[in-house]
Design a protein around this motif. Structure first.
Motif, PDB file in Angstrom:
ATOM      1  N   LYS A 127      42.182  35.689  40.669  1.00  0.00           N
ATOM      2  CA  LYS A 127      40.934  35.353  41.359  1.00  0.00           C
ATOM      3  C   LYS A 127      41.162  34.284  42.430  1.00  0.00           C
ATOM      4  O   LYS A 127      40.544  34.310  43.481  1.00  0.00           O
ATOM      5  CB  LYS A 127      39.875  34.891  40.347  1.00  0.00           C
TER       6      LYS A 127
ATOM      7  N   LEU B 207      34.932  39.740  45.303  1.00  0.00           N
ATOM      8  CA  LEU B 207      33.686  40.101  45.984  1.00  0.00           C
ATOM      9  C   LEU B 207      33.813  39.894  47.496  1.00  0.00           C
ATOM     10  O   LEU B 207      33.353  40.711  48.297  1.00  0.00           O
ATOM     11  CB  LEU B 207      32.529  39.267  45.419  1.00  0.00           C
TER      12      LEU B 207
ATOM     13  N   ARG C  45      40.635  43.896  40.836  1.00  0.00           N
ATOM     14  CA  ARG C  45      39.510  43.528  41.713  1.00  0.00           C
ATOM     15  C   ARG C  45      38.481  44.643  41.861  1.00  0.00           C
ATOM     16  O   ARG C  45      37.287  44.386  42.025  1.00  0.00           O
ATOM     17  CB  ARG C  45      40.035  43.101  43.090  1.00  0.00           C
TER      18      ARG C  45
ATOM     19  N   TRP D  24      35.051  44.681  40.169  1.00  0.00           N
ATOM     20  CA  TRP D  24      33.832  44.036  40.698  1.00  0.00           C
ATOM     21  C   TRP D  24      32.886  45.082  41.307  1.00  0.00           C
ATOM     22  O   TRP D  24      31.727  44.817  41.508  1.00  0.00           O
ATOM     23  CB  TRP D  24      34.207  42.977  41.735  1.00  0.00           C
TER      24      TRP D  24
ATOM     25  N   GLN E 236      29.485  44.234  40.266  1.00  0.00           N
ATOM     26  CA  GLN E 236      29.682  43.192  39.259  1.00  0.00           C
ATOM     27  C   GLN E 236      29.442  43.695  37.826  1.00  0.00           C
ATOM     28  O   GLN E 236      28.962  42.953  36.984  1.00  0.00           O
ATOM     29  CB  GLN E 236      28.776  41.985  39.571  1.00  0.00           C
TER      30      GLN E 236
ATOM     31  N   ASN F  53      31.759  38.763  35.145  1.00  0.00           N
ATOM     32  CA  ASN F  53      30.437  38.900  35.755  1.00  0.00           C
ATOM     33  C   ASN F  53      29.369  39.094  34.686  1.00  0.00           C
ATOM     34  O   ASN F  53      29.681  39.364  33.530  1.00  0.00           O
ATOM     35  CB  ASN F  53      30.432  40.141  36.652  1.00  0.00           C
TER      36      ASN F  53
ATOM     37  N   SER G 149      29.930  35.281  40.739  1.00  0.00           N
ATOM     38  CA  SER G 149      30.867  36.392  40.583  1.00  0.00           C
ATOM     39  C   SER G 149      32.270  35.905  40.224  1.00  0.00           C
ATOM     40  O   SER G 149      33.216  36.682  40.218  1.00  0.00           O
ATOM     41  CB  SER G 149      30.911  37.245  41.850  1.00  0.00           C
TER      42      SER G 149
END
Ligand code: SRM
Ligand code: SF4
Length: 599
Positions: free
Chosen positions: A79, A85, A122, A125, A206, A211, A253
């Protein structure tokens, strides 16, 4: 609140059709139009933080750990490397990214650390989970369906999506958060699928990773004669806050871990509030008479710790519910530990901060500091010992209308099922289809005089409202067919055992269901601790013909209680091999504890 260009999310009904209006002016191509009235919500301050927080806002608008040293697990490092996001939503965003990934030979994706993390982590998301068991480049798509409400048009579209991928790949599951997951999807098709879903009012944003997950409410909202609170508009409003329409909400997020929210609608507590990170339980302020909620926090299940939600000792007015969720979520975001993943859910943060400090920080983050003490509000839920059964045919609160609770064994949907459900909902009901956390389906708003014809529909024969006692109470996680973490096949084994024992045993006349909950590994997505009888998949070795061979089995749990006095099922037997031995053990429990007798 919400961004200016955000479109309304999935439709849900507030204005219920009456028996007469269902043949009158409200009719559209898909039956009476369902309109949700937006709930007035005081917007939370999305930038709220504290000087001593571990997390701060980046110039791009995402929130990240200030001290890299606190990123103590691989997901936190991913992250920090690149915010999901931001990556998926900025400039060309998702379309460009998928274009880049699909034009890269598969082997090369995994030689590039960034690309590998994007495809495997990723994309969650956006609700896209890479499923290598289904083949390279195949995805499961997890939706968000506030309160589990769908309309027939959405069902038909989703059936079209899975049908395209054929019987091997294309299927869907009703999940334990009254949600849907679609399977077989290729990355090439994903941009078009996501944009069509948006045009139909559904976002997948999300829905995975760190999330807020699908916001659950009462599956009988708005139709239940025993209803305390219609949860639909609140689930919708909270979803709107969580995803900011279709833009995503960068303020929440990058949490330390997943997060579950539910809104309770009746004394039955169909939503299982005790295992949610935030549960909003309807109450009334003694001061103002305003409608609102008692707030419970920190409930969760996991492989290392399961704990019931505890009262925050707070009442929040209905209009401040999103602001309250934001205050809790940002406290969690800013102070939650980001060490081993098994210790990062909300309750661990509450433990580490200390309950009083946690509560003070949440109160400080509320607009106007308007948290009231819980003792100044009265619960609106009447006392109830046993949850009602949703399956079957039941009178609604609207005169002359009924709902049909249909049993979808283990929540498994094949190509054609969603279209058949949509057709039945259009022909006999109002075009609405609902999902339950027990992985079943409800078709509401069927006029009584149409019920006999409805019961003759082939799809109602397949998903009967009158299943056996054990199939009725069956819940199962995905298991080894698709899930990379599974130790056993769940859905097939769960259904076979339930059907075999339903054939062999009779139960006392008033037994409608015995709840058997299966999970394929200790993550317990099938909520094994919630079941009357729980199953947690495990694989182990046994000696056979002088050799040690691998065996698939379960740890067996008993005694889960739900409704208003919840209790976790406890392990009573370990490493029970699947097959005859398990069948005999479960049969013995059913005869001893549930009054079952051989037929
Ligand atoms: Fe879950 C991870 C499926 C509800 C606890 N869950 C997973 C993954 C994503 C694992 C993976 O690597 O792919 C599974 C996807 C498999 C697949 O292909 O379908 C998965 N979880 C599911 C679903 C589909 C089970 C089902 O058949 O219904 C449910 C989707 C709900 C939704 O619509 O969003 C699902 N998962 C749950 C629940 C039940 C609930 O929410 O009430 C739990 C326990 C309750 C809780 O979270 O407090 C749950 N899932 C987990 C965990 C352990 C979380 C933890 O705090 O330790 C994991 C593992 C993880 O997150 O690292 C996990
Ligand atoms: Fe997969 Fe385990 Fe969750 Fe089942 S419980 S879906 S096997 S992670």
């Amino acid at each position: 609140f919400g961004s200016a260009n955000s479109a309304p999310l999935a439709a849900a009904t507030v204005e219920q059709p009456t028996a007469s209006s269902s043949s009158g002016g409200l009719e559209s191509r898909y039956g009476p139009k369902t309109v949700i009235k937006p709930l007035p919500q005081n917007p939370p301050n999305l930038d709220v933080t504290s000087a001593d927080a571990f997390v701060g806002k980046t110039p791009q608008g995402s929130w990240q750990l200030l001290d890299e040293g606190r990123a103590k697990n691989p997901f936190e490092k991913t992250k920090l490397q690149n915010d999901a996001l931001e990556l998926l939503k900025r400039n060309g965003g998702f379309d460009e990214l998928t274009g880049e990934l699909t034009s890269t030979p598969f082997e090369d994706i995994y030689t590039d650390d960034e690309k590998a993390k994007t495809i495997d982590v990723r994309l969650k998301w956006m609700g896209l989970f890479h499923r290598l068991k289904a083949g390279k480049g195949r995805f499961m798509l997890r939706l968000r369906l506030p309160n589990g409400v769908l309309n027939s048009e959405q069902c038909r579209y989703m059936d079209g999506v899975i049908s395209k991928y054929g019987e091997e790949q294309g299927c869907a599951d009703v999940t334990t958060r009254e949600n849907l997951q679609l399977r077989g999807i290729t990355l090439e098709d994903a941009p078009e699928i996501l944009s069509t879903l948006e045009s139909l009012g559904i976002t997948t944003l999300q829905s995975g990773m760190d999330n807020v997950r699908n916001v659950a409410g009462s599956p009988l909202a708005g139709i239940d004669p025993e209803e305390t609170y219609d949860t639909r508009a609140m689930c919708q409003a909270l979803t709107e806050y969580v995803t900011q329409g279709y833009d995503g909400n960068p303020a929440i997020s990058n949490l330390p871990r997943k997060f579950n929210i539910c809104v309770v609608g009746s004394a039955d507590m169909f939503e299982h509030p005790h295992i949610n990170d935030i549960a909003l339980v309807p109450a009334k302020s003694n001061d103002t008479g305003n409608l609102g909620f008692h707030v419970e926090v920190g409930g969760f299940l996991s492989s290392t710790r399961c704990t019931d939600a505890i009262p925050l000792d707070a009442f929040v007015a209905e209009a401040d519910a999103a602001a309250l969720c934001h205050a809790i979520l940002t406290t969690f975001r800013d102070y939650g530990v980001r060490g081993p993943r098994t210790k990062t859910r909300l309750m661990w943060c509450i433990d580490e901060m200390g309950f009083d400090n946690f509560r003070d920080e949440v109160a400080r983050r509320m607009p106007g500091g308007n948290l009231l003490r819980a003792s100044e509000a009265t619960t609106l839920l009447p006392k109830l010992d046993e949850r009602r059964v949703i399956l079957g045919i039941h009178d609604q609160k609207q005169d002359g209308l009924q709902w049909a609770g249909l049993c979808v064994p283990t929540g498994s949907l094949e190509p054609g099922d969603m279209t058949a459900l949509a057709d039945a909902a259009d022909t006999f009901g109002s075009g609405e289809v609902r999902l339950t956390v027990d992985q079943n389906v409800i078709i509401p708003n069927i006029p009584k005089e149409k019920m006999d014809a409805f019961l003759n529909e082939p799809i109602v024969q397949k998903f009967t409202p009158f299943p056996g006692v054990l199939v009725a109470g069956l819940v199962s996680c995905t298991g080894a067919r698709w899930c990379p973490q599974a130790q056993i096949h769940t859905k097939s084994n769960a259904l076979e055992l339930a059907q075999r024992l339903d054939e062999q045993l009779s139960f006392p006349k008033d037994t409608k269901e015995v709840r058997m909950h299966w999970s394929g590994c200790p993550n317990v997505c099938g909520q094994s601790q919630v079941g009357d009888i729980g199953f947690i998949g495990t694989s182990f070795k046994v000696k056979k013909d002088e050799k040690r061979v691998d065996v698939e089995g379960v740890n067996l749990l008993e005694g889960g209680r739900i409704c208003q006095a919840p209790a976790e099922a406890q392990v009573v037997d370990k490493k029970v091999p699947l097959g005859d031995e398990l069948e005999q053990k479960v049969k013995a429990i059913l005869m001893e504890k549930y009054g079952a007798v051989e037929k």
